[in-house]
Write a protein that holds these residues in place. Structure first.
Motif, mmCIF file in Angstrom:
data_model
loop_
_atom_site.group_PDB
_atom_site.id
_atom_site.type_symbol
_atom_site.label_atom_id
_atom_site.label_comp_id
_atom_site.label_asym_id
_atom_site.label_seq_id
_atom_site.Cartn_x
_atom_site.Cartn_y
_atom_site.Cartn_z
ATOM 1 N N THR A 87 -23.199 -37.768 -15.945
ATOM 2 C CA THR A 87 -23.193 -37.848 -17.410
ATOM 3 C C THR A 87 -23.752 -39.175 -17.883
ATOM 4 O O THR A 87 -23.524 -39.584 -19.020
ATOM 5 C CB THR A 87 -21.759 -37.685 -17.938
ATOM 6 N N ASP A 88 -24.462 -39.861 -17.024
ATOM 7 C CA ASP A 88 -24.980 -41.191 -17.349
ATOM 8 C C ASP A 88 -26.380 -41.064 -17.920
ATOM 9 O O ASP A 88 -27.324 -40.736 -17.231
ATOM 10 C CB ASP A 88 -25.002 -42.039 -16.075
ATOM 11 N N ILE A 136 -21.057 -51.517 -11.925
ATOM 12 C CA ILE A 136 -20.628 -50.227 -11.383
ATOM 13 C C ILE A 136 -21.775 -49.220 -11.312
ATOM 14 O O ILE A 136 -21.547 -48.026 -11.095
ATOM 15 C CB ILE A 136 -19.480 -49.636 -12.238
ATOM 16 N N SER A 137 -23.005 -49.710 -11.521
ATOM 17 C CA SER A 137 -24.213 -48.875 -11.391
ATOM 18 C C SER A 137 -24.187 -47.673 -12.330
ATOM 19 O O SER A 137 -24.402 -46.520 -11.930
ATOM 20 C CB SER A 137 -24.381 -48.400 -9.942
ATOM 21 N N GLN A 162 -14.710 -35.799 -12.769
ATOM 22 C CA GLN A 162 -15.698 -36.845 -12.990
ATOM 23 C C GLN A 162 -15.262 -37.777 -14.115
ATOM 24 O O GLN A 162 -15.441 -39.003 -14.033
ATOM 25 C CB GLN A 162 -17.052 -36.216 -13.330
ATOM 26 N N ARG A 163 -14.684 -37.230 -15.175
ATOM 27 C CA ARG A 163 -14.207 -38.053 -16.291
ATOM 28 C C ARG A 163 -13.140 -39.028 -15.827
ATOM 29 O O ARG A 163 -13.172 -40.216 -16.164
ATOM 30 C CB ARG A 163 -13.643 -37.154 -17.396
ATOM 31 N N ALA A 164 -12.176 -38.533 -15.049
ATOM 32 C CA ALA A 164 -11.103 -39.407 -14.554
ATOM 33 C C ALA A 164 -11.658 -40.541 -13.693
ATOM 34 O O ALA A 164 -11.283 -41.702 -13.845
ATOM 35 C CB ALA A 164 -10.086 -38.577 -13.770
ATOM 36 N N LYS A 165 -12.582 -40.185 -12.795
ATOM 37 C CA LYS A 165 -13.154 -41.205 -11.922
ATOM 38 C C LYS A 165 -13.949 -42.242 -12.721
ATOM 39 O O LYS A 165 -13.880 -43.442 -12.430
ATOM 40 C CB LYS A 165 -14.064 -40.545 -10.883
ATOM 41 N N THR A 166 -14.691 -41.775 -13.719
ATOM 42 C CA THR A 166 -15.506 -42.697 -14.511
ATOM 43 C C THR A 166 -14.642 -43.643 -15.324
ATOM 44 O O THR A 166 -14.905 -44.851 -15.384
ATOM 45 C CB THR A 166 -16.444 -41.907 -15.445
ATOM 46 N N SER A 226 -24.843 -46.825 -22.013
ATOM 47 C CA SER A 226 -24.365 -45.790 -22.921
ATOM 48 C C SER A 226 -23.138 -45.075 -22.354
ATOM 49 O O SER A 226 -22.232 -44.680 -23.087
ATOM 50 C CB SER A 226 -25.471 -44.780 -23.213
ATOM 51 N N THR A 227 -23.108 -44.907 -21.031
ATOM 52 C CA THR A 227 -21.943 -44.279 -20.404
ATOM 53 C C THR A 227 -20.714 -45.158 -20.550
ATOM 54 O O THR A 227 -19.624 -44.689 -20.879
ATOM 55 C CB THR A 227 -22.224 -44.011 -18.917
#
Length: 511
Positions: free
Chosen positions: A105-106, A404-405, A365-369, A409-410
């Motif tokens: 989602t980046d 964090i690469s 993915q949301r939780a990890k991000t 915007s993310t």
């Protein structure tokens, strides 16, 4: 040269956003409470989705072989970067997730860091001691279960109930009900009574006569047309509207400027009497109607918990109490898929199954991000978590994104409307992104928030005999290796709602 039509083939790269990618981006911006609402809507549409225990880690029962949302899973310690950019303690994170491919989602977007400024209103900040003038209505209190089941009485209902006790003529009753409808939530009558008389085709004297009666209603001060009139009504009810108090109410702008010398002269009183009069004003309610306001205040619910672990490490958790545990009922999918032979039904079941699996992956993915960004914020701002705002470092979105690469915007989306609960309180993630004030020497730059805190400390510590001007504050900060201009000091002081040196001198001289 002749112009002729022709066909050409060109290769170009463009970002094509699928509906699922767009939705995954929205999930990043959702708070935990917003995410819960979204999941509830998805469950209504998708028969294969179910809700398990929030934040639980229990094994899935029959037909719940695939799960998503929050799953307690201890991740290995994340060691600080080897480049030595920041020597933060070890950080442990616990995150939600399921196995499967991650959803990227980046992508690029414009970041807007604007926020509406808090505006003071009414009599806020008019006391001689520097406090705000408080209202007498709407006191705090514990709400019991019965009260939660009963709808609170609105201001309009309260005023209309008092109309029944007045013996009005039909014309007067029509005027009074019209005026009740014109009262705003603060209890003020914003409509010009001349316009009311014209609209109701009656005389101005009739409207004024009814208004005098309505201004005797409870809460005291309603139907006032200005702040001065609101205070005057309350003082009359208390039998304290003498000539001196009347002059004070008529010159509130002098009180706001702390021009006590002019106030003593206008009111014809000494310093002690003026102090008592201002104290009486503090007991009044500049917005009496708010005692009957039905507007609910939503508490801030943290999305991430940050706490100090053993041996100085930091432990970061998602708030599992507000995150539902999403389950995909694979057994039900297998059963209904095998029983139907209709192509359209099979396509619908397949779409539901794919959508459910996608939602599980997106939540993972949301939780990890979120945890990845929160972890890096803790690393970058460890000085704040250990020693307070004076040790807040300058930081922007790019610093986190590069570490964090991810794209800026993310990071912007992840930190929007998200809150960290720490030992020092609850802070919005964007609070930790602060501009830099250069050092006057060879030292590191200073965060603007830490400079604001230092200005506040200097002013709080000043004595009435030695009030610090903005120029003097600049001199002190430069000695502390903070390169700052006078206009910046004034801007920060205004942002902290601290009066100028002239106003503070008047204020502290009156105490």
């Amino acid at each position: 040269m002749a112009l002729t039509p022709r066909l050409e083939l060109k290769h170009s790269q463009t970002l094509v956003m699928t509906p699922q990618l767009q939705q995954a981006i929205k999930l990043l911006q959702y708070t935990n409470l917003e995410l819960t609402d979204y999941i509830s809507q998805e469950i209504e549409k998708n028969p294969l989705l179910e809700i398990g225990d929030s934040g639980g880690n229990s094994d899935a029962g029959p037909g719940q072989e695939r799960d998503g949302g929050l799953v307690d899973m201890a991740a290995p310690d994340i060691a600080p970067p080897s480049d030595g950019t920041h020597a933060a303690s070890d950080v442990k994170i616990r995150e939600g997730g399921t196995d499967g491919d991650s959803i990227d989602t980046d992508f690029d977007n414009v970041y807007n860091n604007d926020s509406p400024a808090d505006l003071a209103s009414g009599l806020s900040g008019l006391s001689l001691s520097g406090g705000s003038i408080r209202g007498s209505g709407g006191g705090d209190g514990d709400l019991d279960f019965e009260q939660n089941l009963t709808q609170a009485e609105s201001l309009r209902d309260h005023l209309e109930s008092q109309l029944a006790h007045l013996h009005l003529t039909p014309a007067a009753e029509m005027i009074s009900r019209f005026l009740v409808d014109m009262v705003d939530e603060s209890g003020y009558l914003r409509e010009d009574i001349g316009g009311v008389a014209e609209r109701l085709d009656c005389s101005l004297a009739d409207v004024e006569a009814v208004l005098v009666q309505l201004q005797g209603f409870e809460p005291s001060g309603v139907f006032a047309r200005s702040l001065q009139e609101c205070l005057a009504i309350q003082l009359r009810d208390l039998d304290r509207f003498d000539p001196a108090m009347e002059m004070l109410v008529q010159n509130l702008e002098l009180l706001a400027r702390r021009d006590l010398v002019a106030l003593r002269r206008i009111c014809g009183v000494d310093q002690e009497d003026l102090t008592d009069m201002v104290t009486e004003l503090q007991a009044l309610n500049p917005k009496p109607g708010l005692a009957y306001s039905s507007e609910m205040t939503m508490p801030v619910v943290p999305d991430v918990f940050v706490r100090r672990g053993p041996k100085g490490s930091w432990i970061i958790d998602l708030n599992g109490d507000t995150l539902p545990r999403v389950l995909v009922n694979t057994s039900y999918h297998t059963e209904i898929f095998s029983r139907t032979s209709n192509k359209e039904e099979k396509a619908f079941i397949s779409d539901c199954y794919n959508s459910a699996n996608w939602l599980v992956k997106a939540l993972d993915q949301r939780a990890k991000t979120i945890l990845k960004v929160a972890t890096e914020i803790v690393r970058q701002q460890e000085g704040f978590f250990l020693q307070g705002v004076r040790h807040l470092r300058p930081m922007n979105l790019r610093m986190i994104a590069d570490a964090i690469s991810m794209h800026e915007s993310t990071v912007s989306r992840v930190t929007a409307n998200k809150y960290l609960a720490t030992d020092r309180g609850i802070f919005e993630m964007k609070y930790f992104f602060t501009s830099a004030i250069q050092s006057s020497g060879e030292g590191e730059a200073h965060a603007s928030e830490s400079v604001k805190q230092r200005i506040k400390e200097l002013i709080d510590a000043e004595s009435p005999a030695s009030i610090l001007s903005d120029d003097r504050i600049v001199e002190i900060l430069i000695k502390e290796r903070i390169d700052i201009a006078r206009r910046t000091v004034a801007k920060y002081r205004d942002a902290l709602k601290i009066p100028s040196s002239v106003q503070r001198r008047r204020q502290k001289a009156a105490v």
